[in-house]
Design a protein around this motif. Structure first.
Motif, mmCIF file in Angstrom:
data_model
loop_
_atom_site.group_PDB
_atom_site.id
_atom_site.type_symbol
_atom_site.label_atom_id
_atom_site.label_comp_id
_atom_site.label_asym_id
_atom_site.label_seq_id
_atom_site.Cartn_x
_atom_site.Cartn_y
_atom_site.Cartn_z
ATOM 1 N N LEU A 205 0.841 -1.206 0.000
ATOM 2 C CA LEU A 205 0.000 0.000 0.000
ATOM 3 C C LEU A 205 0.879 1.261 0.000
ATOM 4 O O LEU A 205 0.575 2.237 -0.684
ATOM 5 N N SER A 206 1.942 1.209 0.766
ATOM 6 C CA SER A 206 2.987 2.263 0.752
ATOM 7 C C SER A 206 2.430 3.672 0.653
ATOM 8 O O SER A 206 2.922 4.479 -0.121
ATOM 9 N N SER A 207 1.414 3.970 1.410
ATOM 10 C CA SER A 207 0.783 5.278 1.278
ATOM 11 C C SER A 207 0.747 6.060 2.574
ATOM 12 O O SER A 207 -0.322 6.456 3.044
ATOM 13 N N MET A 208 1.886 6.235 3.165
ATOM 14 C CA MET A 208 1.960 7.167 4.281
ATOM 15 C C MET A 208 3.332 7.817 4.200
ATOM 16 O O MET A 208 4.339 7.140 4.041
ATOM 17 N N ASP A 209 3.369 9.136 4.264
ATOM 18 C CA ASP A 209 4.633 9.852 4.091
ATOM 19 C C ASP A 209 5.303 10.192 5.410
ATOM 20 O O ASP A 209 6.512 10.420 5.460
ATOM 21 N N MET A 210 4.487 10.289 6.482
ATOM 22 C CA MET A 210 5.078 10.694 7.759
ATOM 23 C C MET A 210 4.188 10.253 8.912
ATOM 24 O O MET A 210 2.978 10.096 8.747
ATOM 25 N N CYS A 211 4.817 10.015 10.059
ATOM 26 C CA CYS A 211 4.084 9.632 11.258
ATOM 27 C C CYS A 211 4.974 9.984 12.435
ATOM 28 O O CYS A 211 6.097 9.491 12.518
ATOM 29 N N VAL A 212 4.517 10.866 13.298
ATOM 30 C CA VAL A 212 5.378 11.337 14.383
ATOM 31 C C VAL A 212 4.831 10.960 15.764
ATOM 32 O O VAL A 212 5.466 10.253 16.526
#
Ligand code: TPP
Lengths: 581, 188
Positions: A374-381
């Motif tokens: 899916l590779s659909s997240m650019d960032m997560c903090v």
């Protein structure tokens, strides 16, 4: 004969609090701390709740303490950051009824976004901290923490870690102590923290710390185990257990109270042995204390401050011995966690990927949308950050950029700390699109209710937050509720909402596939129409794979959610759910 | 001290298996520690639980080269943790295979002939078709209890103790089918 029971460290903390007569417990879930409060919920004598976040949870516990009750709040290490504001000042106010804050660190990051060391928070907030090393100690230390809290007029921190929280060992249960509510006394000098009063309380805090230092010298939890005097080991918590296996014959100073640390006790111990090792995971807290005392110790010069220890790792660092093992050289595929078969988030991320949107992500099961395919997240903090970050990106690069960006956030995370981000977008004229992934539960931490689910921790029905009304009250004029498995419609809505020049919220609503009342269809099957185009592989379902050139569905994993049926162009997947769009 | 590792894929029921094992070990009068996995990796990831029992247990974790028994619920997971096996230790391997995501996406291949290769490295392996046995018992979800049966037959704990641990751990509704699954594993 009195039987000891095998108990998780977390369950033992709950048992200790129960036996100490705790009356109010308010927490927010977070691995590895969650089961403490779930266990508390099983005791009818204790009022217990899931709060919307850790800050509120601790404030509830503080209020209960001021009102004269023994109270507790439990959270994971990063939760303590959220609760830091009330925590630091509760150190000044002190308590009414005993107040215990239980924090579980996650060395090795089994389930976290960082591995900060909570002992540093104890030091900077000047709050005493205890650290148990097995389940029995979890129970006893928790009981004692309430007593110390009242005696020294301070909150007490208990530090756990994944291997303590989630290991079971034997515990001796006792009776619940009958602790009366203390009288509520209005005491503005103690409880109203404005400068004049708070300054006096700061003086009190420093005196209290001195008293606690004296206590640390002969606290029953700081124990010298005298054996061979060649090697002395100073350790605490889970690291102590590893060290005991590495150094079976050494003398030990086992510290159960890790803030404040004793001075004379450590000096005397160091003098009684030839060589001192400090074995502690993460930061060199004990080690630095020893060094300030002028003691020459071996610690972080040979052991890492990253990740968790193992007996083998310490043994190798200290003695240079390596275990003799079978060695497999062949490279092996990893097995990262995946979204479950039937997971509602899969529909959302399939569409996000298809549209090639930038995704400002957040924390929950849906963070797995960052992984292939899916590779659909650019960032997560951190929890809640998705919305503020999306807004920040827009302010940095303009609204054109914002049209290709969305924020995704789970229902529990939105309530936890996403609401204020949304307020910011509206207030400061942003145009971001926010997708709330409402799967009707807090999934990641193992299915806890939250204010949006309409049920309490005890499963009693209550008023649930109406997310649509909430968003419109904030000032979002475009709120759409949609089933993320309805991928055509979802795609259309997403295209529209990202295009418009105003903020919008899409509530992707479909319950977690693991919830008991979610009905599943029969497992699906690939039929002869299959052209092996592999379109169904793009959804990243663990039940679908290509075996010997043929697409196959693993019956033991498939729950019949039929998302694959919706992406198949050849009608090649049969039985189970139907196409309805 | 006996060191046991249970390895598998999140969702396969390794947690229940470790709890039955823990219950049997205390009933036998041992000091026991069971280390579990909760949270993130339960979502279909690689999971390991450790059960240690003996006169006095310190670390709840089993290290490399320390496991007397590795109970593997899946072949690739057996392979992944083979280096934890003690010289002379035993591996009980369920022959089921579950493709991990990198294999599904084609980024990696599932290793071939895992059991053969581990045997060549000197591992003492008993391979079990636990899925078929679980189906024979009447419920595919009893794979974990079949494997506990296989382990029980090779342990230093009496069968009665295992059976009462099973009774204490498994919900009454499922006790019959689980007892059947246990027997099928035990008598293998
Ligand atoms: C400050 C803080 N508290 C708790 C956690 C643990 N945690 C991670 S995600 C999450 C909530 C996930 O629930 P939700 O947003 O509903 O998403 P889901 O997992 O259901 O998809 C929690 C409690 C954390 N990472 N940070």
């Amino acid at each position: 004969m009195i039987m000891k029971k095998l108990m998780l460290g977390n369950a033992a903390v709950a048992r200790g609090a129960y036996e100490a007569g705790v009356r109010v417990v308010s927490s927010y879930p977070g691995t590895p701390s969650t089961e403490i409060t779930e266990e508390i919920a099983k005791y009818d004598e204790i009022y217990c709740e899931w709060a919307p976040n850790e800050k509120v949870a601790l404030e509830v516990a503080i209020g209960a303490s001021f009102a004269g009750a023994r109270a507790m709040s439990c959270m994971k290490h990063v939760g303590l950051n959220v609760a830091a504001d009330p925590l630091y000042t509760a150190s000044y106010t002190g308590v009414g009824g005993g107040l215990v804050v239980c924090v579980a660190d996650d060395q090795g990051m089994h389930s976290s976004q960082n591995e900060q060391d909570s002992r540093l928070v104890a030091i900077s907030s000047k709050i005493p901290m205890l650290e148990p090393a097995d389940s029995e100690e979890c129970k006893i230390f928790t009981q004692k923490a309430f007593e110390l809290s009242e005696k020294y007029d301070t909150p007490i921190l208990i530090r756990l870690s994944t291997r303590i929280s989630h290991s079971q060992s034997l515990v001796q249960e006792g009776e619940r102590e009958n602790v009366e509510l203390k009288d509520y006394v209005k005491d503005t000098a103690k409880y109203v923290m404005m400068p004049a009063m708070a300054m006096k309380r700061h003086h009190y805090v420093e005196r209290r710390l001195d008293d606690m230092r004296k206590l640390a010298e002969d606290c029953e939890f700081n124990v010298v185990e005298k054996k061979d005097s060649k090697i002395g080991v100073i350790s605490a918590g889970i690291a102590y257990q590893y060290a005991k296996e590495v150094f079976p014959d050494a003398s030990f100073l086992k510290l159960g109270m890790i803030n404040p640390l004793p001075t004379q006790l450590i000096l005397d111990f160091a003098k009684s042995v030839e060589k001192v090792y400090v074995i502690e995971e993460l930061e060199p807290v004990i080690e630095n204390h020893c060094k300030v005392l002028g003691i020459d110790v071996i610690g972080k010069d040979i052991l890492s401050n990253i990740g968790e220890f193992s007996v083998a790792q310490i043994r190798e660092a200290v003695f240079g011995e390596k275990a003799d093992t079978i060695k497999i050289e062949e490279p092996m595929p990893n097995r990262p966690p995946v979204m479950c078969a039937g997971c509602p988030h899969r529909g959302t991320f399939y569409v996000l990927k298809k549209l090639g949107l930038r995704v400002s992500g957040d924390i929950g099961c849906y963070t797995l949308g960052a992984l292939a395919p899916l590779s659909s997240m650019d960032m997560c903090v951190c929890m809640g950050a998705s919305i503020g970050m999306a807004h920040g990106m827009e302010k940095a690069r303009g609204s054109e950029f914002a049209r290709k960006t969305v924020a995704v956030i789970g229902d529990s995370t939105f309530i936890h700390s996403g609401i204020t981000g949304l307020v910011d977008i509206v207030y400061n004229k942003g145009t971001s699109t926010v997708i709330i992934l409402d799967n009707s539960i807090t999934g990641m931490t193992g299915h806890q209710h939250n204010p949006a689910t309409g049920f309490t921790i005890k499963g009693e029905p209550t008023k649930g937050v109406d997310l649509v009304k909430l968003c419109s009250a904030i000032g979002i004029d475009r709120v759409t509720v949609i089933d993320p498995f309805n991928i055509k419609k979802f795609e259309q809505v997403l295209r529209e909402e990202t295009e418009v020049d105003e903020p919008s919220v899409i509530i992707a609503q479909r319950p977690c596939a693991l919830l008991k009342d979610v009905k599943h269809g029969k497992p699906l099957e690939i039929n002869e129409n299959c052209k092996v185009c592999k379109a169904c592989m793009k959804i990243g379902c663990p039940a679908i794979s290509v075996i010997d050139g043929k697409v196959e569905i693993d019956k033991s994993l498939c729950v019949g959610c039929a998302l694959c049926v919706r992406v198949c162009r050849f009608n090649a997947i049969g039985a189970g759910g139907a196409k309805d769009d | 001290m006996t060191n046991i590792m249970i390895v598998g894929v999140g969702g396969q029921g390794t947690l229940l298996a470790s709890r039955i094992l823990g219950a049997a070990a205390i009933a036998n009068g041992y000091d026991v520690k069971v280390s579990e996995v909760h949270g993130m990796s339960q979502r279909g990831g690689s999971v390991v639980t450790y059960v240690k029992y003996g006169d006095k247990v310190y670390s709840p974790i089993v290290g490399e080269g320390e496991a007397d028994i590795i109970l593997a619920f899946e072949q690739l997971e057996a392979y992944r943790y083979a280096n934890y096996l003690k010289k002379g230790g035993k591996m009980l391997v369920n022959i089921q295979k579950t493709n991990p995501m990198p294999v599904i996406t084609g980024a990696a291949e599932y290793p071939k002939d895992i059991i053969e290769k581990m045997r060549q490295k000197g591992a003492d392996i008993i391979d079990v078709d636990a899925f078929s046995l679980a189906c024979e018992a009447g419920n595919a979800k009893t794979v974990n209890v079949v494997l506990i049966g296989v382990l029980a037959a090779r342990s230093n704990i009496e069968k009665d103790i295992w059976l009462s641990a099973l009774e204490d751990t498994v919900p009454p509704k499922f006790l019959e089918v689980n007892k059947k699954a246990f027997e099928l594993g035990y008598n293998l």
